[in-house]
Design a protein around this motif. Structure first.
Motif, PDB file in Angstrom:
ATOM      1  N   ARG A  20      33.225 -18.477 -73.899  1.00 52.08           N
ATOM      2  CA  ARG A  20      33.656 -20.028 -73.911  1.00 52.08           C
ATOM      3  C   ARG A  20      34.831 -19.786 -73.041  1.00 52.08           C
ATOM      4  O   ARG A  20      34.973 -20.805 -72.553  1.00 52.08           O
ATOM      5  N   SER A  21      35.731 -18.943 -72.621  1.00 52.57           N
ATOM      6  CA  SER A  21      35.899 -18.815 -71.710  1.00 52.57           C
ATOM      7  C   SER A  21      36.087 -18.305 -70.319  1.00 52.57           C
ATOM      8  O   SER A  21      36.755 -18.253 -69.231  1.00 52.57           O
ATOM      9  N   THR A  24      34.180 -18.355 -66.422  1.00 52.06           N
ATOM     10  CA  THR A  24      34.743 -18.618 -65.350  1.00 52.06           C
ATOM     11  C   THR A  24      33.616 -18.623 -64.264  1.00 52.06           C
ATOM     12  O   THR A  24      33.527 -19.792 -62.795  1.00 52.06           O
TER      13      THR A  24
END
Ligand SMILES: Nc1ncnc2c1ncn2[C@@H]1O[C@H](COP(=O)(O)OP(=O)(O)O)[C@@H](O)[C@H]1O
Ligand SMILES: O=C(O)C1=C[C@@H](OP(=O)(O)O)[C@@H](O)[C@H](O)C1
Ligand SMILES: [Mg+2]
Length: 183
Positions: A116-117, A119
Motif C-alpha cells: 500500500r505504501s 513507490t
C-alpha cells in the motif's frame, strides 16, 4: 539438496508475493546462488525499474527481462526471483521450464497490505492499488497455474516458513535419478 542436481528454481507470482525475500532465504537453505531479474535489469540498464518504465516504456522493460532470464538459464545451482509479469510472455516459459517453477500464491488482501505504501513498482502508480492488483491477478492467474509447484501462503507465515514449505513442495515434484527398487 542433492536431489535437485543443480537444477534452477524460479520463483513466480504477483508483486508483493515475497519472491525476492523468500528467494534469498531459499538460496541460502539450498546452498544455491541467488539472482533477482529486477536487480539484474537495474544493473544492466543503470536505471531504476521506475525510470525504465517512465523513460523507455514497459515493452523495453519486458525485452530486458527476457534477455536477463535467457542469460540466467545458462547457470546452474541458482534460485531466481522473477518480476511478477514475467509469466505473460510465452518465450519466457522456454527458459523457465529448464528449471523448477514455483508459484508463491498470496491473497490480494495480503499483497495490498504489503504494497500500500510502495513507490518502487510503476504498475501500481495509477489508480487504486487493490483493484489494480486484482485485475493483474485476473490476467495472470492462468499463467501462474502453469508453475510446477504452488505454494499458497496461509495468513501470517514468515518468509522463513514459506521457504521451508517451498522446499517440501519442490521435493514432491523432483524425480530421483534412479527409481528406488521397491521389491
Ligand atoms: N511472508 C511474508 N510475510 C510478511 N511480509 C512479507 C513476506 N514476504 C515478503 N514480505 C514483505 O512484502 C514486501 C514485498 O516482498 P518482496 O520480496 O519484494 O516481493 P516480490 O519480490 O514478490 O514483489 C516486502 O516488504 C517484504 O518484506
Ligand atoms: O508485476 C509486474 O509486472 C512487475 C513486478 C515487479 O517485480 P516484483 O514482482 O518483484 O514486485 C517489477 O518487475 C516491475 O515493477 C513489474
Ligand atoms: Mg521482487
Amino acid at each position: 539438496m542433492d536431489l535437485l542436481r543443480g537444477v534452477n528454481i524460479y520463483l513466480v507470482g504477483m508483486m508483493g508475493a515475497g519472491k525476492t525475500t523468500v528467494g534469498r532465504i531459499l538460496a541460502r537453505k539450498l546452498k544455491y546462488r541467488f539472482f533477482d531479474t529486477d536487480e539484474l535489469i537495474v544493473r544492466v540498464a543503470n536505471q531504476s525499474i521506475a525510470e525504465i518504465f517512465e523513460r523507455e516504456g514497459e515493452e523495453a522493460f519486458r525485452e530486458l527481462e527476457t534477455k536477463v532470464l535467457g542469460e540466467l538459464s545458462a547457470y546452474k545451482n541458482s534460485v531466481v526471483a522473477t518480476g511478477g509479469g514475467i509469466v505473460a510472455r510465452s518465450m519466457n516459459w522456454g527458459y523457465l521450464h529448464y528449471g523448477v517453477v514455483v508459484w508463491l500464491d498470496v491473497p490480494v488482501d495480503q499483497l495490498y497490505d504489503r504494497l500500500r505504501s510502495d513507490t518502487a513498482r510503476p504498475l501500481l502508480r495509477e489508480g487504486e492499488i487493490k483493484s489494480k492488483l486484482q485485475s493483474l491477478l485476473n490476467e495472470r492467474e492462468r499463467f501462474y497455474t502453469q508453475a510446477d509447484v504452488r505454494v499458497s501462503t496461509r495468513g501470517g507465515e514468515r518468509p522463513e516458513e514459506v521457504a521451508a514449505r517451498a522446499i517440501e513442495e519442490i521435493k514432491k515434484v523432483i524425480k530421483p535419478e534412479t527409481a528406488p527398487d521397491l521389491n
